[in-house]
Design a protein around this motif. Structure first.
Motif, PDB file in Angstrom:
ATOM      1  N   LEU A  77       0.828  -1.207   0.000  1.00 29.67           N
ATOM      2  CA  LEU A  77       0.000   0.000   0.000  1.00 29.67           C
ATOM      3  C   LEU A  77       0.866   1.262   0.000  1.00 29.67           C
ATOM      4  O   LEU A  77       0.569   2.240  -0.697  1.00 29.67           O
ATOM      5  N   CYS A 129       1.649   4.572  -2.660  1.00 36.64           N
ATOM      6  CA  CYS A 129       1.705   5.984  -2.270  1.00 36.64           C
ATOM      7  C   CYS A 129       3.012   6.648  -2.704  1.00 36.64           C
ATOM      8  O   CYS A 129       3.218   7.839  -2.456  1.00 36.64           O
ATOM      9  N   THR A 147     -13.667   6.767   9.531  1.00 38.47           N
ATOM     10  CA  THR A 147     -12.307   6.436   9.086  1.00 38.47           C
ATOM     11  C   THR A 147     -12.245   5.021   8.532  1.00 38.47           C
ATOM     12  O   THR A 147     -11.621   4.763   7.500  1.00 38.47           O
ATOM     13  N   VAL A 148     -12.907   4.098   9.204  1.00 38.61           N
ATOM     14  CA  VAL A 148     -12.930   2.715   8.726  1.00 38.61           C
ATOM     15  C   VAL A 148     -13.630   2.638   7.374  1.00 38.61           C
ATOM     16  O   VAL A 148     -13.173   1.931   6.458  1.00 38.61           O
ATOM     17  N   ASN A 174     -13.724   4.971   5.156  1.00 35.84           N
ATOM     18  CA  ASN A 174     -12.793   5.544   4.180  1.00 35.84           C
ATOM     19  C   ASN A 174     -11.718   4.528   3.784  1.00 35.84           C
ATOM     20  O   ASN A 174     -11.341   4.425   2.617  1.00 35.84           O
ATOM     21  N   HIS A 175     -11.228   3.789   4.767  1.00 33.87           N
ATOM     22  CA  HIS A 175     -10.227   2.762   4.486  1.00 33.87           C
ATOM     23  C   HIS A 175     -10.799   1.706   3.530  1.00 33.87           C
ATOM     24  O   HIS A 175     -10.153   1.318   2.546  1.00 33.87           O
ATOM     25  N   ALA A 233     -11.079   2.968   0.023  1.00 39.16           N
ATOM     26  CA  ALA A 233      -9.778   3.064  -0.646  1.00 39.16           C
ATOM     27  C   ALA A 233      -9.239   1.704  -1.048  1.00 39.16           C
ATOM     28  O   ALA A 233      -8.495   1.583  -2.028  1.00 39.16           O
ATOM     29  N   LEU A 234      -9.613   0.661  -0.294  1.00 42.07           N
ATOM     30  CA  LEU A 234      -9.096  -0.685  -0.546  1.00 42.07           C
ATOM     31  C   LEU A 234     -10.045  -1.543  -1.371  1.00 42.07           C
ATOM     32  O   LEU A 234      -9.735  -2.700  -1.656  1.00 42.07           O
ATOM     33  N   GLU A 255      -6.174  -6.578  -0.034  1.00 46.99           N
ATOM     34  CA  GLU A 255      -6.035  -5.913   1.254  1.00 46.99           C
ATOM     35  C   GLU A 255      -7.395  -5.603   1.888  1.00 46.99           C
ATOM     36  O   GLU A 255      -7.526  -5.565   3.111  1.00 46.99           O
ATOM     37  N   GLU A 256      -8.438  -5.380   1.055  1.00 47.78           N
ATOM     38  CA  GLU A 256      -9.771  -5.125   1.612  1.00 47.78           C
ATOM     39  C   GLU A 256     -10.252  -6.334   2.404  1.00 47.78           C
ATOM     40  O   GLU A 256     -10.774  -6.201   3.519  1.00 47.78           O
ATOM     41  N   TYR A 258      -8.267  -6.568   5.592  1.00 45.53           N
ATOM     42  CA  TYR A 258      -8.671  -5.488   6.505  1.00 45.53           C
ATOM     43  C   TYR A 258     -10.001  -5.822   7.184  1.00 45.53           C
ATOM     44  O   TYR A 258     -10.152  -5.648   8.397  1.00 45.53           O
ATOM     45  N   SER A 274     -10.345  -6.604  11.119  1.00 48.08           N
ATOM     46  CA  SER A 274     -11.113  -5.587  11.849  1.00 48.08           C
ATOM     47  C   SER A 274     -12.258  -6.204  12.649  1.00 48.08           C
ATOM     48  O   SER A 274     -12.643  -5.685  13.700  1.00 48.08           O
TER      49      SER A 274
END
Length: 278
Positions: A189, A193, A235-236, A238-239, A242-243, A248-249, A252, A256
């Motif tokens: 990830l 970036c 925030t979660v 948004n993560h 993005a994934l 990775e999704e 995650y 989580s």
């Protein structure tokens, strides 16, 4: 006790060097790959055995440190020799001592002794092996002398039932290899970036080292931080956005869920309903 080691890979060489340096008598090594056995014997100042029969005759304790899939093959080969009074031990984390099928008829006793330790290098891993915990299972007549030997060297030895061996090993994999996988996902990830691999490692290093230190010292619940622990739903979200669609999704989301359950234990007064919903 005179220990012969069958298998000259990372585990076998580490055990041979560590035990020999500690004053335990190690007779030597046997390996299918002669060069590996020669290197191991030279490094540990012990003997190279050209056959399984030779190492069996020269040792009263046999430590099998081959890959898991080879242990039963080794046992099948040596079960026909005179094993009266000998201790058979393998170091697999996932297999139990049941792999020594019919050992009662040979006059030997069998067990498994698994070091909870990362054997990263054949010739250096012995240096920190004194920190390892060991887990034993099998016939008490086999594991008690070995457990006593390790306890005298300062180790903690725990005991396990054979039926729990695979689950035990899965736990070890989650705590070691799976963490490597998580770190690798984080690096990927960060590469997206624009960070170089070395920059990513250095950037993430304080996070992972401090977290591990806190877990060991305080336990998982007290070590938990971040948006899940705070019930920071946006925030979660948004993560996850993005994934979306990536490997990775899935990782995650799965982790989580575990973190949410842990957070509820830490903060029973906090409402995690919305977080559980997503």
């Amino acid at each position: 006790m005179r220990i012969g080691i069958i298998g000259a890979g990372r585990v076998g060489v580490t055990m041979g060097k560590y035990l020999g340096d500690a004053g335990v008598e190690v007779s030597g090594f046997y390996s299918k790959t002669t060069q590996s056995a020669v290197q191991a014997a030279e490094f540990t100042d012990t003997t190279v055995y050209k056959s399984l029969q030779d190492i069996v005759e020269a040792s009263d304790t046999l430590m099998i440190t081959t890959p898991d899939g080879v242990i039963s093959e080794v046992w099948d080969c040596i079960a026909g020799y005179d094993l009266t009074g000998k201790i058979l031990c393998h170091c697999s984390g996932s297999l139990s001592s049941n792999v020594f099928s019919g050992i009662e008829q040979t006059g030997a006793v069998g067990c498994s002794i698994h070091p909870m330790y990362a054997f990263s290098d054949r010739f250096t891993s012995y240096q920190n092996f004194s920190t390892a915990y060991l887990v034993a299972e099998g016939m008490p007549a086999a594991y008690e002398p070995l457990a006593q030997m390790f306890r005298e060297l300062g180790h903690t030895v725990l005991y396990l039932q054979a039926e729990n061996k695979v689950k035990y090993h899965a736990a070890a994999v989650l705590a070691s290899n799976a963490v490597v996988g998580l770190f690798y996902s984080a690096q990927q990830l960060l590469s997206e970036c624009g960070f170089a691999e070395e920059e990513s490692r250095k950037l993430l290093a304080p996070l992972i080292t401090e977290n591990v230190s806190s877990i060991v010292k305080n336990g998982c619940a007290k070590a938990l931080t971040g948006p899940v622990e705070r019930a920071d739903v946006q925030t979660v979200k948004n993560h996850l956005a993005a994934l979306q669609g990536s490997d990775e999704e899935a990782v995650y989301r799965s982790i989580s869920k575990k973190l949410t359950a842990l957070a509820k234990c830490r903060n029973p007064q906090r409402d995690y309903t919305a977080l559980e919903r997503i």
